[in-house]
Enzyme design. Sequence first.
Site, PDB file in Angstrom:
ATOM      1  N   ARG A  91      30.599 -12.847   5.085  1.00 27.05           N
ATOM      2  CA  ARG A  91      31.045 -13.200   3.732  1.00 27.05           C
ATOM      3  C   ARG A  91      30.753 -14.652   3.362  1.00 27.05           C
ATOM      4  O   ARG A  91      31.494 -15.275   2.613  1.00 27.05           O
ATOM      5  CB  ARG A  91      32.540 -12.871   3.549  1.00 27.05           C
ATOM      6  N   GLY A 118       3.918   5.566   7.853  1.00 31.94           N
ATOM      7  CA  GLY A 118       3.103   5.890   6.686  1.00 31.94           C
ATOM      8  C   GLY A 118       3.949   6.185   5.463  1.00 31.94           C
ATOM      9  O   GLY A 118       3.542   6.960   4.597  1.00 31.94           O
ATOM     10  N   ASP A 164       6.490   2.204  10.626  1.00 25.58           N
ATOM     11  CA  ASP A 164       5.021   2.289  10.523  1.00 25.58           C
ATOM     12  C   ASP A 164       4.531   3.732  10.488  1.00 25.58           C
ATOM     13  O   ASP A 164       3.404   4.017  10.894  1.00 25.58           O
ATOM     14  CB  ASP A 164       4.340   1.549  11.683  1.00 25.58           C
ATOM     15  N   HIS A 213       4.314  -1.933   4.240  1.00 25.95           N
ATOM     16  CA  HIS A 213       3.819  -0.639   3.789  1.00 25.95           C
ATOM     17  C   HIS A 213       2.351  -0.809   3.422  1.00 25.95           C
ATOM     18  O   HIS A 213       1.999  -1.701   2.647  1.00 25.95           O
ATOM     19  CB  HIS A 213       4.583  -0.146   2.555  1.00 25.95           C
ATOM     20  N   THR A 214       1.496   0.037   3.957  1.00 27.17           N
ATOM     21  CA  THR A 214       0.066  -0.036   3.669  1.00 27.17           C
ATOM     22  C   THR A 214      -0.349   1.186   2.868  1.00 27.17           C
ATOM     23  O   THR A 214      -0.082   2.321   3.274  1.00 27.17           O
ATOM     24  CB  THR A 214      -0.756  -0.107   4.967  1.00 27.17           C
ATOM     25  N   THR A 230       3.146  -6.481   9.258  1.00 28.11           N
ATOM     26  CA  THR A 230       3.914  -7.706   9.038  1.00 28.11           C
ATOM     27  C   THR A 230       3.659  -8.739  10.123  1.00 28.11           C
ATOM     28  O   THR A 230       3.451  -9.920   9.853  1.00 28.11           O
ATOM     29  CB  THR A 230       5.420  -7.384   8.968  1.00 28.11           C
ATOM     30  N   THR A 231       3.659  -8.306  11.385  1.00 26.23           N
ATOM     31  CA  THR A 231       3.582  -9.247  12.507  1.00 26.23           C
ATOM     32  C   THR A 231       2.172  -9.482  13.006  1.00 26.23           C
ATOM     33  O   THR A 231       1.898 -10.503  13.646  1.00 26.23           O
ATOM     34  CB  THR A 231       4.419  -8.726  13.681  1.00 26.23           C
ATOM     35  N   THR A 251      -4.415  13.526   6.773  1.00 27.63           N
ATOM     36  CA  THR A 251      -5.620  13.791   7.566  1.00 27.63           C
ATOM     37  C   THR A 251      -6.624  12.639   7.523  1.00 27.63           C
ATOM     38  O   THR A 251      -7.768  12.795   7.938  1.00 27.63           O
ATOM     39  CB  THR A 251      -6.309  15.075   7.065  1.00 27.63           C
ATOM     40  N   THR A 259      10.980 -10.081  13.929  1.00 25.57           N
ATOM     41  CA  THR A 259       9.805 -10.565  13.201  1.00 25.57           C
ATOM     42  C   THR A 259       9.912 -12.051  12.877  1.00 25.57           C
ATOM     43  O   THR A 259       8.942 -12.649  12.419  1.00 25.57           O
ATOM     44  CB  THR A 259       9.628  -9.786  11.883  1.00 25.57           C
ATOM     45  N   LYS A 315      -1.385  10.908   9.978  1.00 22.87           N
ATOM     46  CA  LYS A 315      -2.376  10.547  11.002  1.00 22.87           C
ATOM     47  C   LYS A 315      -2.699  11.675  11.989  1.00 22.87           C
ATOM     48  O   LYS A 315      -2.973  11.416  13.160  1.00 22.87           O
ATOM     49  CB  LYS A 315      -1.925   9.299  11.761  1.00 22.87           C
TER      50      LYS A 315
END
Length: 429
Positions: free
Chosen positions: A142, A15, A13, A41-42, A299-300, A413, A128, A330
């Site tokens: 396998r 970025g 997370d 991914h955001t 995701t969660t 930023t 998850t 950030k």
Amino acid sequence: MPATILIGAQWGDEGKGKATDLLAKDIDYVVKFNGGNNAGHTVVIGGDKYVLHLLPSGILNENVVPVIANGVVINPEVLFDEIATLNSRGVNTDKLVISANAHIIAPFHRTIDLVTERFLGKRQLGTTGRGIGPTYADKINRIGIRVQDLFDKSVLRQKIEGSLSNKNHMLVKVFNRRSVSVTEMLDYLLSFAERMRPMIADTSLLLNNALDCGKHVLFEGGQATMLDVDHGSYPFVTSSNATVGGAITGAGIGPTRVNKVIGVAKSYTTRVGAGPFPTELHDEYGEWLQKRGYEVGATTGRKRRCGWFDGVVARYATRINGITDYVLTKLDVLTGLDRIPICVGYKVGDSVFREMPVSQSDFHHAVPIYEDLPGWQCNISECESFDSLPPEARGYVLALEDLIKARISVIGTGPERENIIIRHPLGIF
């Protein structure tokens, strides 16, 4: 032409999606090489937010060929749901290429994941529940089902029978669940075959040929260093190699192809799920970071655990991955704090650690050693150069740079695509 690998330097997370989007204008291929739909991914473009779980972030750039390589595990239902969602928003996904050797997540993998996690009780790992671990377990044992198996009904039936032979026994005898029908599972997986067929290729050959022709290739890591199955905070990790070595094996390229390794780190630290987190905050500052940073798992949907920047973790990521440049995201979230602690080491009993403890027991009991840095109060989201940042923000970046032993080349930023400062041109190609 050499390739570039993009790696998360913390617990995910960080970025990476924004970093990939930043680089997309200079690249021809973006490659997802590990994990599945267990991470999000955001990317925010023009005020529109896109959350991708399985597809590479580069798919949002129409000039990029997005590739899902052999190291990825694919839930075909999620794959086509994401494609449909992007298509409905005007995003063209026709260039997507998928490795024939990638493994398939079947519904029974998700069932095994969920019931096993519940069975662990207090020892839960905080997965998850997407079936990632059981799918990788089948791969190592396998008995996995690969994408190429979807195109041969008899082979696919054999693979399903082999995978279910022990799982049905476990579901019925251990978890008191009903067994999974081989025929139903065969029909379910075959329903995706023809839709996937046009996307399938030998992606290792594709990528190596592209590099030979001078194309620019970016390898986008899922999860992060501290979630790597070998180098992370085991056993509270993912089931794949999320470090730089995972790109080599997960995409089928040689190490001499790699020119640059870019690490992505937040200006503070977050984590989702169980496991050690030395700088975690259980006070008003932790809550403040969570709210200011909108720290909710893509995701969660779970709130992320938040803490101060951990220099030991980031320096470890630099070492494990050979990181040459960092994207620090950030930084704006820290605006408004009078002081900002950074972790420069750990204390475990009477011992002081400046590097990552090899013992997970020591890491679990690590108490952070902090140095305080002055904060800043002004809005930095419109700063366009490093020199235009307030001196306290510049000092913070320089202190982190000294701590992590690699240069910080890009600074985030704000949430928008344009909220970045290019301190050193990455010159990735």
